[in-house]
Design a protein around this motif. Structure first.
Motif, PDB file in Angstrom:
ATOM      1  N   SER A   1      -7.896  -1.053   3.770  1.00 26.44           N
ATOM      2  CA  SER A   1      -8.495  -0.991   2.442  1.00 26.44           C
ATOM      3  C   SER A   1      -7.425  -1.314   1.391  1.00 26.44           C
ATOM      4  CB  SER A   1      -9.094   0.385   2.212  1.00 26.44           C
ATOM      5  OG  SER A   1      -8.155   1.386   2.553  1.00 26.44           O
TER       6      SER A   1
ATOM      7  N   GLU B   1     -15.672   2.851   4.366  1.00 25.18           N
ATOM      8  CA  GLU B   1     -15.038   2.005   5.369  1.00 25.18           C
ATOM      9  C   GLU B   1     -15.859   1.965   6.661  1.00 25.18           C
ATOM     10  OE1 GLU B   1     -13.818   4.642   4.031  1.00 25.18           O
ATOM     11  OE2 GLU B   1     -11.995   4.171   2.905  1.00 25.18           O
TER      12      GLU B   1
ATOM     13  N   LYS C   1       0.803  -1.225   0.000  1.00 25.81           N
ATOM     14  CA  LYS C   1       0.000   0.000   0.000  1.00 25.81           C
ATOM     15  C   LYS C   1       0.835   1.274   0.000  1.00 25.81           C
ATOM     16  CE  LYS C   1      -3.502   0.794   2.738  1.00 25.81           C
ATOM     17  NZ  LYS C   1      -4.774   1.047   2.072  1.00 25.81           N
TER      18      LYS C   1
ATOM     19  N   SER D   1     -10.601   4.332  -1.690  1.00 25.18           N
ATOM     20  CA  SER D   1     -10.670   2.893  -1.400  1.00 25.18           C
ATOM     21  C   SER D   1     -11.369   2.174  -2.552  1.00 25.18           C
ATOM     22  CB  SER D   1     -11.464   2.663  -0.116  1.00 25.18           C
ATOM     23  OG  SER D   1     -10.850   3.334   0.949  1.00 25.18           O
TER      24      SER D   1
ATOM     25  N   ARG E   1       1.833   2.290   2.918  1.00 28.52           N
ATOM     26  CA  ARG E   1       1.131   2.874   4.071  1.00 28.52           C
ATOM     27  C   ARG E   1       2.129   3.325   5.119  1.00 28.52           C
ATOM     28  NH1 ARG E   1      -4.393   1.826   6.067  1.00 28.52           N
ATOM     29  NH2 ARG E   1      -4.540   1.641   8.316  1.00 28.52           N
TER      30      ARG E   1
ATOM     31  N   ASN F   1      -6.287  -0.231  -1.389  1.00 33.45           N
ATOM     32  CA  ASN F   1      -5.819   0.807  -2.309  1.00 33.45           C
ATOM     33  C   ASN F   1      -4.391   1.209  -1.976  1.00 33.45           C
ATOM     34  OD1 ASN F   1      -7.505   1.811   0.062  1.00 33.45           O
ATOM     35  ND2 ASN F   1      -6.170   3.566  -0.355  1.00 33.45           N
TER      36      ASN F   1
ATOM     37  N   HIS G   1      -6.475  11.751   2.012  1.00 34.05           N
ATOM     38  CA  HIS G   1      -6.998  10.437   1.760  1.00 34.05           C
ATOM     39  C   HIS G   1      -7.968  10.488   0.623  1.00 34.05           C
ATOM     40  CE1 HIS G   1      -7.012   7.406   5.238  1.00 34.05           C
ATOM     41  NE2 HIS G   1      -6.856   6.750   4.130  1.00 34.05           N
TER      42      HIS G   1
END
Ligand code: AMP
Ligand code: MG
Length: 370
Positions: free
Chosen positions: A145, A182, A58, A153, A60, A147, A236
């Motif tokens: 999620s 979400e 991701k 997402s 992330r 993405n 986001h």
């Protein structure tokens, strides 16, 4: 890495591919799967090395913790310390479903899952494929999620593939997600339960069960406050083109704003309800510089389509996107939270007949209607 793409058919027996995906999970690989909220990117939630691969796929940030997904509500006992009465009540009332509970973390949960926090987020989803996958894997599945971090997402299997092809073991395509936003995240560890992220289980539904619920003040958009859910501080859900939300009465200015943008030679994406879309069509007719998307009549349809529409705008490449907002009752709280984040808080409001940015910043010249 080759990413297998498996289309499921809810009229047939999908157990063979679900078993294969569960086998990937047990081997420490990452798989994408449908849930009732959005698609998840899952790995063995008790294996720190496997969970690392989720963050890598991701992109992330390491300080943003993951949600652990379980198939049977009482599996939370392995993951959490003592649950208080609020947590027990919420699980009894809303699980399986789109509600995530933040609870004290047990030693069984690797600290990479909770990003070093002493609490952990747990959800028992209701989607049959998610549940079958967790059961077949025989362990909790850590899943954010599916993405690339920062993008909207994914709510379809194809959207997942757009972001994850070549990075994960497989995608289970179970069709479009029903809710489309979400899960609601509720911190149950304080004296009053607190909504850290609004979602499909609404404030009103929680209040009805618990009597009193707080909403993290940082959700109201005050930039000085640090959200209690680490993930909520990041920009986001953002499409590539700048997005402006026309909130409340500012929505009435949509036709004028479209006309201005077109005059400035911009390709304009528009997202609005059925009535708004009919008006736009009547005023502007077929215009190749106008990309019009309508979410139908109600908030449920907007929630289910929002991320899909934002991703679709990216595929069609407008210069700017104008979207009308909804009120914050019921699902509206979650919808406006995602819309404002996607817009980087660029919300337009009407004050004394003047169009202003909600955060007080100046309007770009092509948007100024004066
Ligand atoms: P996602 O994985 O994209 O659905 O995001 C999960 C959300 O839950 C993020 O906003 C996280 O910051 C939040 N979250 C996960 N674990 C915790 C926790 N222990 N405390 C507070 N928020 C959490
Ligand atoms: Mg996410």
């Amino acid at each position: 890495m080759q990413t297998f793409y498996w289309q499921l058919d809810d009229k047939k027996d999908n157990s063979a591919v679900i078993r294969q995906a569960a086998y990937f999970i047990r081997r420490g690989e990452v798989v994408a799967f449908p849930t009732e909220t959005v698609y998840g990117l899952g790995a063995d939630g008790l294996d720190a090395e496997a969970v690392k691969k989720i963050y890598a796929a991701k992109g992330r940030p390491a300080d943003n913790p993951l949600i652990l997904h379980i198939a049977a509500c009482d599996e939370i006992k392995i993951l959490a310390g003592e649950l208080n009465a609020n947590a027990k009540e919420l699980a009894a009332r809303f699980w399986p479903g789109p509600l995530t509970l933040v609870v004290p973390k047990s030693a069984a949960v690797p600290s990479i899952v909770s990003a070093g926090l002493s609490t952990v987020a747990v959800r028992c989803p209701s989607h049959p494929v998610a549940r079958a996958l967790i059961e077949a894997a025989g362990r909790p599945i850590a899943a954010p999620s599916a993405n690339i971090s920062g993008r909207p997402s994914p709510t379809t299997g194809k959207d997942v593939l757009e972001d994850m092809d070549g990075k994960i073991a497989c995608v289970l395509d179970g069709g479009p997600c029903g809710i489309g936003l979400e899960s609601t995240v509720v911190d149950t560890t304080g004296p009053l339960p607190c909504i850290l992220r609004p979602g499909g289980i609404t404030y009103e539904m929680l209040e009805e069960v618990l009597g009193a619920v707080e909403i993290d003040p940082a959700l109201a958009g005050a930039e000085s406050l640090r959200p209690k859910a680490p993930g909520m501080k990041y920009r986001h859900y953002a499409p590539q083109a700048p997005l402006y939300i026309l909130e409340g009465e500012a929505g009435e200015k949509l036709p004028q704003m479209i006309a201005h943008a077109l005059k400035a030679n911009l390709r304009v994406g528009v997202l609005t309800d059925e009535r708004g879309a009919a008006k736009v069509k009547k005023l502007f007719g077929a215009n190749s510089a106008l990309i019009l998307k309508s979410f139908g009549e109600n908030k449920k349809e907007l929630a289910a389509g929002l991320f899909y529409f934002l991703r679709d705008f990216d595929r069609q490449g407008p210069d700017v996107i104008l979207a009308t907002g909804v009120d914050e009752k019921g699902l509206g709280l979650a919808i406006m939270n995602r819309m404002r984040k996607a817009a980087g808080q660029q919300s337009l409001v009407l004050r004394d007949g003047r169009l202003l940015l909600r955060n007080g910043a100046a309007l770009p010249p092509w948007l100024s209607l004066e």
